[in-house]
Design a protein around this motif. Sequence first.
Motif, PDB file in Angstrom:
ATOM      1  N   PHE A   1      -6.208   1.744  -9.904  1.00  0.00           N
ATOM      2  CA  PHE A   1      -4.948   0.996  -9.876  1.00  0.00           C
ATOM      3  C   PHE A   1      -5.139  -0.357  -9.189  1.00  0.00           C
ATOM      4  O   PHE A   1      -4.607  -1.374  -9.644  1.00  0.00           O
ATOM      5  CB  PHE A   1      -3.868   1.788  -9.140  1.00  0.00           C
ATOM      6  N   PHE A   2      -5.877  -0.373  -8.097  1.00  0.00           N
ATOM      7  CA  PHE A   2      -6.093  -1.624  -7.379  1.00  0.00           C
ATOM      8  C   PHE A   2      -6.781  -2.644  -8.279  1.00  0.00           C
ATOM      9  O   PHE A   2      -6.460  -3.842  -8.244  1.00  0.00           O
ATOM     10  CB  PHE A   2      -6.940  -1.383  -6.128  1.00  0.00           C
ATOM     11  N   THR A   3      -7.704  -2.188  -9.095  1.00  0.00           N
ATOM     12  CA  THR A   3      -8.449  -3.091  -9.965  1.00  0.00           C
ATOM     13  C   THR A   3      -7.646  -3.523 -11.189  1.00  0.00           C
ATOM     14  O   THR A   3      -7.700  -4.690 -11.581  1.00  0.00           O
ATOM     15  CB  THR A   3      -9.758  -2.431 -10.431  1.00  0.00           C
ATOM     16  N   TYR A   4      -6.889  -2.604 -11.773  1.00  0.00           N
ATOM     17  CA  TYR A   4      -6.313  -2.876 -13.089  1.00  0.00           C
ATOM     18  C   TYR A   4      -4.790  -2.991 -13.146  1.00  0.00           C
ATOM     19  O   TYR A   4      -4.265  -3.490 -14.147  1.00  0.00           O
ATOM     20  CB  TYR A   4      -6.762  -1.795 -14.069  1.00  0.00           C
ATOM     21  N   ALA A   5      -4.059  -2.508 -12.160  1.00  0.00           N
ATOM     22  CA  ALA A   5      -2.601  -2.577 -12.238  1.00  0.00           C
ATOM     23  C   ALA A   5      -2.122  -4.027 -12.242  1.00  0.00           C
ATOM     24  O   ALA A   5      -2.602  -4.859 -11.471  1.00  0.00           O
ATOM     25  CB  ALA A   5      -1.969  -1.826 -11.070  1.00  0.00           C
ATOM     26  N   SER A   6      -1.186  -4.315 -13.109  1.00  0.00           N
ATOM     27  CA  SER A   6      -0.615  -5.658 -13.166  1.00  0.00           C
ATOM     28  C   SER A   6       0.223  -5.955 -11.929  1.00  0.00           C
ATOM     29  O   SER A   6       0.275  -7.096 -11.462  1.00  0.00           O
ATOM     30  CB  SER A   6       0.252  -5.795 -14.427  1.00  0.00           C
ATOM     31  N   TYR A   7       0.868  -4.919 -11.421  1.00  0.00           N
ATOM     32  CA  TYR A   7       1.752  -5.049 -10.261  1.00  0.00           C
ATOM     33  C   TYR A   7       1.402  -3.932  -9.289  1.00  0.00           C
ATOM     34  O   TYR A   7       1.488  -2.750  -9.640  1.00  0.00           O
ATOM     35  CB  TYR A   7       3.207  -4.943 -10.722  1.00  0.00           C
ATOM     36  N   PHE A   8       0.995  -4.286  -8.085  1.00  0.00           N
ATOM     37  CA  PHE A   8       0.678  -3.299  -7.045  1.00  0.00           C
ATOM     38  C   PHE A   8       1.041  -3.967  -5.722  1.00  0.00           C
ATOM     39  O   PHE A   8       0.259  -4.702  -5.142  1.00  0.00           O
ATOM     40  CB  PHE A   8      -0.789  -2.927  -7.091  1.00  0.00           C
ATOM     41  N   ARG A   9       2.261  -3.711  -5.274  1.00  0.00           N
ATOM     42  CA  ARG A   9       2.759  -4.367  -4.073  1.00  0.00           C
ATOM     43  C   ARG A   9       3.205  -3.345  -3.038  1.00  0.00           C
ATOM     44  O   ARG A   9       3.606  -2.222  -3.372  1.00  0.00           O
ATOM     45  CB  ARG A   9       3.913  -5.323  -4.409  1.00  0.00           C
ATOM     46  N   VAL A  10       3.140  -3.765  -1.792  1.00  0.00           N
ATOM     47  CA  VAL A  10       3.587  -2.937  -0.683  1.00  0.00           C
ATOM     48  C   VAL A  10       4.784  -3.593  -0.010  1.00  0.00           C
ATOM     49  O   VAL A  10       4.986  -4.817  -0.101  1.00  0.00           O
ATOM     50  CB  VAL A  10       2.465  -2.718   0.356  1.00  0.00           C
ATOM     51  N   ALA A  11       5.576  -2.754   0.641  1.00  0.00           N
ATOM     52  CA  ALA A  11       6.634  -3.241   1.521  1.00  0.00           C
ATOM     53  C   ALA A  11       6.111  -3.120   2.944  1.00  0.00           C
ATOM     54  O   ALA A  11       5.783  -2.030   3.404  1.00  0.00           O
ATOM     55  CB  ALA A  11       7.905  -2.409   1.347  1.00  0.00           C
ATOM     56  N   GLU A  12       6.019  -4.240   3.622  1.00  0.00           N
ATOM     57  CA  GLU A  12       5.562  -4.259   5.004  1.00  0.00           C
ATOM     58  C   GLU A  12       6.771  -4.513   5.906  1.00  0.00           C
ATOM     59  O   GLU A  12       7.424  -5.549   5.798  1.00  0.00           O
ATOM     60  CB  GLU A  12       4.510  -5.347   5.191  1.00  0.00           C
ATOM     61  N   VAL A  13       7.067  -3.557   6.759  1.00  0.00           N
ATOM     62  CA  VAL A  13       8.206  -3.665   7.671  1.00  0.00           C
ATOM     63  C   VAL A  13       7.673  -3.765   9.090  1.00  0.00           C
ATOM     64  O   VAL A  13       7.033  -2.836   9.595  1.00  0.00           O
ATOM     65  CB  VAL A  13       9.153  -2.456   7.532  1.00  0.00           C
ATOM     66  N   ASP A  14       7.908  -4.901   9.716  1.00  0.00           N
ATOM     67  CA  ASP A  14       7.424  -5.128  11.084  1.00  0.00           C
ATOM     68  C   ASP A  14       5.938  -4.791  11.222  1.00  0.00           C
ATOM     69  O   ASP A  14       5.495  -4.155  12.189  1.00  0.00           O
ATOM     70  CB  ASP A  14       8.251  -4.319  12.089  1.00  0.00           C
ATOM     71  N   GLY A  15       5.166  -5.187  10.192  1.00  0.00           N
ATOM     72  CA  GLY A  15       3.727  -4.990  10.227  1.00  0.00           C
ATOM     73  C   GLY A  15       3.236  -3.633   9.780  1.00  0.00           C
ATOM     74  O   GLY A  15       2.034  -3.384   9.781  1.00  0.00           O
ATOM     75  N   VAL A  16       4.134  -2.730   9.394  1.00  0.00           N
ATOM     76  CA  VAL A  16       3.773  -1.376   8.976  1.00  0.00           C
ATOM     77  C   VAL A  16       4.044  -1.222   7.482  1.00  0.00           C
ATOM     78  O   VAL A  16       5.101  -1.647   6.992  1.00  0.00           O
ATOM     79  CB  VAL A  16       4.579  -0.325   9.762  1.00  0.00           C
ATOM     80  N   ILE A  17       3.120  -0.600   6.738  1.00  0.00           N
ATOM     81  CA  ILE A  17       3.332  -0.346   5.314  1.00  0.00           C
ATOM     82  C   ILE A  17       4.366   0.769   5.169  1.00  0.00           C
ATOM     83  O   ILE A  17       4.124   1.913   5.546  1.00  0.00           O
ATOM     84  CB  ILE A  17       2.023   0.027   4.605  1.00  0.00           C
ATOM     85  N   ALA A  18       5.521   0.397   4.625  1.00  0.00           N
ATOM     86  CA  ALA A  18       6.633   1.332   4.515  1.00  0.00           C
ATOM     87  C   ALA A  18       6.794   1.899   3.114  1.00  0.00           C
ATOM     88  O   ALA A  18       7.572   2.830   2.906  1.00  0.00           O
ATOM     89  CB  ALA A  18       7.935   0.631   4.926  1.00  0.00           C
ATOM     90  N   GLY A  19       6.083   1.344   2.137  1.00  0.00           N
ATOM     91  CA  GLY A  19       6.190   1.835   0.775  1.00  0.00           C
ATOM     92  C   GLY A  19       5.356   0.986  -0.162  1.00  0.00           C
ATOM     93  O   GLY A  19       4.778  -0.029   0.240  1.00  0.00           O
ATOM     94  N   PHE A  20       5.312   1.434  -1.420  1.00  0.00           N
ATOM     95  CA  PHE A  20       4.571   0.669  -2.421  1.00  0.00           C
ATOM     96  C   PHE A  20       5.111   0.989  -3.803  1.00  0.00           C
ATOM     97  O   PHE A  20       5.794   2.002  -4.017  1.00  0.00           O
ATOM     98  CB  PHE A  20       3.066   0.970  -2.355  1.00  0.00           C
ATOM     99  N   LEU A  21       4.810   0.114  -4.750  1.00  0.00           N
ATOM    100  CA  LEU A  21       5.167   0.324  -6.151  1.00  0.00           C
ATOM    101  C   LEU A  21       3.998  -0.147  -7.007  1.00  0.00           C
ATOM    102  O   LEU A  21       3.438  -1.216  -6.756  1.00  0.00           O
ATOM    103  CB  LEU A  21       6.445  -0.429  -6.531  1.00  0.00           C
ATOM    104  N   ILE A  22       3.640   0.657  -8.020  1.00  0.00           N
ATOM    105  CA  ILE A  22       2.573   0.329  -8.946  1.00  0.00           C
ATOM    106  C   ILE A  22       3.142   0.291 -10.361  1.00  0.00           C
ATOM    107  O   ILE A  22       3.871   1.206 -10.767  1.00  0.00           O
ATOM    108  CB  ILE A  22       1.437   1.374  -8.893  1.00  0.00           C
ATOM    109  N   ALA A  23       2.818  -0.769 -11.100  1.00  0.00           N
ATOM    110  CA  ALA A  23       3.273  -0.897 -12.483  1.00  0.00           C
ATOM    111  C   ALA A  23       2.161  -1.499 -13.334  1.00  0.00           C
ATOM    112  O   ALA A  23       1.311  -2.244 -12.834  1.00  0.00           O
ATOM    113  CB  ALA A  23       4.533  -1.762 -12.563  1.00  0.00           C
TER     114      ALA A  23
END
Length: 204
Positions: free
Chosen positions: A38-60
């Motif tokens: 997914f990291f290599t090929y996903a068109s969209y791979f984003r995380v939500a960073e809240v106060d410096g902590v990864i709180a979630g992610f979405l892959i598309a």
Amino acid sequence: MTLVIRDVREHELDSVLALNNAVGPRILALDATRLQWFFTYASYFRVAEVDGVIAGFLIALRESSNYSSPNFRWFRERYPEFVYIDRIVIAEPYRGLGLGRIFYCDVTSYAEVRVPLLACEVFLEPRDDAAVLFHGTYGFNEVGQQLMDGVGRPVSLLAKTLCSFEFVRDTYLQAGSGELPDLPWLAERLHANPAQGLARASRG
């Protein structure tokens, strides 16, 4: 609270993997190899960073991805262009804060300048009424159901028509240079590879 939605970084994949696999049956488990794909090929791979902590992610992924998910393949057999949301995960302490809607706004912004359709699915067993309601109120309609091959669980296949795409297509993609304007918020991921080569991902 400081919130940033941004592309994932490779050194964060272990944290993303742990977050994904802590959710339980609502999200299919991943291993490190699949996540690296997914990291290599996903068109969209984003995380939500809240106060410096990864709180979630979405892959598309785009329809051109060489992805073996039966749900992704269902859409590819029926629609020529789409962005497919493979998974969204929000960490337990950050649920109920609206991060899911923020992610869906962001991925819609990504998709609507590229394709006419945003697609995803929700499991029907165990039924998650919160997920069904969320997608319904966000403009998704059921376009089919299937028993997910290899998993044996029924899913509702959902799609949302992106009304802005017609304007973008006629104004930019089929006119002038045939490309979107060179603006940071319209850029593709540096690690996305639309050609896909011969790489494949396991079902997800």
